[in-house]
Structure formats: structure tokens, C-alpha cells
Design a protein around this motif. Structure first.
Motif, short mmCIF file in Angstrom:
data_model
loop_
_atom_site.label_atom_id
_atom_site.label_comp_id
_atom_site.label_asym_id
_atom_site.label_seq_id
_atom_site.Cartn_x
_atom_site.Cartn_y
_atom_site.Cartn_z
N UNK A 164 42.58 50.56 30.18
CA UNK A 164 43.16 51.82 29.41
C UNK A 164 41.85 52.31 28.74
N UNK A 165 40.56 51.74 28.60
CA UNK A 165 39.28 52.28 28.01
C UNK A 165 38.83 53.17 29.11
N UNK A 166 38.74 52.63 30.63
CA UNK A 166 38.27 53.49 31.57
C UNK A 166 38.95 54.59 31.92
N UNK A 167 40.40 54.56 31.84
CA UNK A 167 41.06 55.75 31.80
C UNK A 167 40.79 56.77 30.62
N UNK A 168 40.92 56.16 29.25
CA UNK A 168 40.48 57.16 28.14
C UNK A 168 38.97 57.81 28.31
N UNK A 169 38.13 57.17 28.86
CA UNK A 169 36.74 57.68 28.86
C UNK A 169 36.33 58.39 30.15
N UNK A 170 37.50 58.06 31.01
CA UNK A 170 37.52 58.81 32.28
C UNK A 170 36.16 58.42 33.08
N UNK A 171 35.70 57.06 33.08
CA UNK A 171 34.44 56.52 33.66
C UNK A 171 34.86 55.21 34.34
N UNK A 172 34.09 54.73 35.26
CA UNK A 172 34.18 53.33 35.53
C UNK A 172 33.18 52.65 34.88
N UNK A 173 33.46 51.51 34.19
CA UNK A 173 32.36 50.76 33.35
C UNK A 173 32.04 49.35 33.96
#
Length: 307
Positions: free
Chosen positions: A43-52
């Protein structure tokens, strides 16, 4: 742009996952399911639109964006954790860990000789000493307090003096002076073997400063150029005691050697006093009992210097 508050839990879990390089270990530590953490991360990666995180069946590592986010979040979350755990602590019995960032000289002078007394007085406390001869930021490095000379402190820090004012002392052994004579002015040092101290943090040689005896009281700077360079002050002092040459050190650190006659001080009238060591903290607000206990103890010991 303000961050969506719903992301906060996911940011915290991201930091825990990154620290362990494992969703499984982070889930075990937090006593939650692995699936729940995987969902937070997704969910975090989708919200930020980046791969962490780069993930495979065998390993996990931070991406460049993930590393940048972790470097900012990790110390901030550490501060929040400590603030929450310290709620109500200011009025409680001193307990827990005090993380102290200190120079080696300050540790030997202020902490090591009195540590047994302090910990006996407060048995629920534990000290963690981080030796650092540089100028670390105690907030970003996760420290509770720091100890430094007054001239090295940042203006915004709350600082309490824990030694009286001090001055630098030029010292040598009686045998050295019997063989080479006694300098009467800083200019005379050019004819002497002056041993140097090199700072580990910066690599710079510690220059010797004197105050002119003239009315203008200008500062005279001397760079020692003898046949020895040290990055440990105790080793440097032993060389002076054995008659190798002259050294400069804090007057409080050589008191015992002056008292027993193994070292002799020269050029004292040329060395102007300056503020001594301070214990410093970011703020006085809601100061934990453990920090107040340490401050009160060191202030109590301050009067013993020079007595």
C-alpha cells in the motif's frame, strides 16, 4: 503537501522491515502477521508510486528511493519512540538507559572516575558511552546527552557547566627541562621538542594558542613540530613524563602529574582560561528523571575539581 495520516502506520512498518531486511522478522518483532506487513508495504509503495524494496525469495534490499526515505524516517521514529516511552518519566525514579556522546578526554575526566558512585546511587540506570572526538549531532545520532567544551557547542543547545573554567597547560618532565632549559615565552618553544596531537575526526594537528602579554591581548598561534605525533592523549602524556618533549593538555587533566612532580608546567601566564566542559541536551522541556539525575550528579561533582 501534507502527508496522508493513514500512511503513518505503513511508514513505521517500512522502517522496521528495512532494519531487519525481512518482513518475517519485522512481523515477529511486532507480533503481527506477515501478510499484514506485506499489505502495508504494498500500500505504501502504491501511494508513493515508487518501489522501496527490492525483494526476491532469498533476499531483500532498499532501493535508492527506499534508502533515502529510510535515512529520514529512522531517526525521526526513534525520537518518537523515546518520547512516547518517556511520557510521565520526568517525575518517576530515574531508570533506563542514558546514551552519552562524549570525547575520550571528557569520559576519562568526568565519567569514568565517578561511574561506580553514580550507578550505585541509581541502580535502575544504565550508561551507554559513545566516544566521539568530533562534533556529532546528538539528536540525529539517537543520543540523550552530549559532553563537550563550551566553545564547541551549538547555540540552540541547552548546556550546563560540569567543570570550572580551565586553561591549556604546557608541560614537560623535570629531566627534560634540566637538559634543555625552560621556555620563558612562546617564541622559545621553537628551540624545544614540542609533541603534537592529531584529531582522529578531522586529521588536523591541535595548535597551541597563547594570549599576548601586551595590552592588546592578541592571540598567538603556535604549531608544534616535534618528533612525535599522537592521536591518544594518554600516550602523549606518557611520552612527556618519560622526557621525550613538551605537550599541551587541559590543566584539569594534568593535575595529578603536577602534584606528584612527574610533570612541570611552564608558560602559565600566557594561557588564558576558557569555559570548561558542558553537558548539553536539546531542550529542558519534559526532561526525563534520568537526565536530571545525571545533570545534578555532575554539577555536584564539579566543585571537587581543583580542591
Amino acid at each position: 503537501m501534507a502527508i496522508d495520516p493513514s500512511l503513518y502506520p505503513s511508514l513505521v512498518w517500512f522502517v522496521r522491515i528495512a532494519r531487519h531486511s525481512s518482513i518475517t522478522k519485522a512481523a515477529e518483532e511486532g507480533e503481527v502477521s506477515r501478510a499484514a506487513l506485506s499489505q502495508h508495504l504494498k500500500s505504501l509503495e502504491q501511494q508513493l508510486n515508487v518501489r522501496l524494496l527490492n525483494r526476491s525469495t532469498r533476499s531483500m534490499s532498499l532501493t535508492e528511493d527506499g534508502q533515502r526515505l529510510f535515512d529520514v524516517l529512522a531517526p525521526a521514529i526513534e525520537l518518537v519512540d523515546r518520547a512516547v516511552s518517556g511520557v510521565g518519566e520526568s517525575q518517576a525514579e530515574p531508570s533506563g538507559v542514558i546514551r552519552i556522546n562524549t570525547s575520550r578526554v571528557a569520559a576519562r575526566l568526568l565519567l569514568e572516575p565517578k561511574m561506580e558512585i553514580f550507578l550505585a546511587r541509581y541502580p535502575k540506570l544504565k550508561l551507554e558511552l559513545v566516544m566521539d572526538d568530533g562534533l556529532s549531532n546528538i539528536i540525529s545520532s539517537g543520543m540523550d546527552v552530549g559532553i563537550r567544551l563550551g566553545e564547541s557547542l551549538a547555540e540552540h543547545m541547552v548546556a550546563v557547566p560540569v567543570t570550572p573554567p580551565m586553561s591549556m597547560a604546557i608541560v614537560g618532565s623535570p629531566e627534560y627541562f634540566a637538559k634543555h632549559g625552560t621556555p620563558e615565552t612562546p617564541d622559545d618553544l621553537l628551540q624545544h621538542n614540542c609533541l603534537a596531537f592529531r584529531f582522529t575526526s578531522s586529521g588536523n594537528i591541535d595548535r597551541w594558542s597563547f594570549t599576548s602579554q601586551d595590552d592588546d591581548k592578541r592571540t598567538l598561534v603556535f604549531e608544534p613540530k616535534g618528533n612525535g605525533v599522537f592521536n591518544d592523549d594518554e600516550c602523549m602524556l606518557r611520552a612527556a613524563i618519560h622526557g621525550v618533549g613538551l605537550v599541551q593538555h587541559l590543566d584539569l587533566c594534568v593535575q595529578q602529574y603536577l602534584a606528584d612532580g612527574s610533570l612541570v608546567r611552564v608558560l602559565q601566564s600566557w594561557c588564558r582560561p576558557f569555559p570548561g566542559f558542558f553537558l548539553y541536551v536539546p531542550s529542558r522541556a519534559q526532561m526525563p528523571a534520568k537526565i536530571r539525575a545525571l545533570i545534578d550528579f555532575l554539577v555536584e561533582q564539579r566543585d571537587e575539581f581543583g580542591s
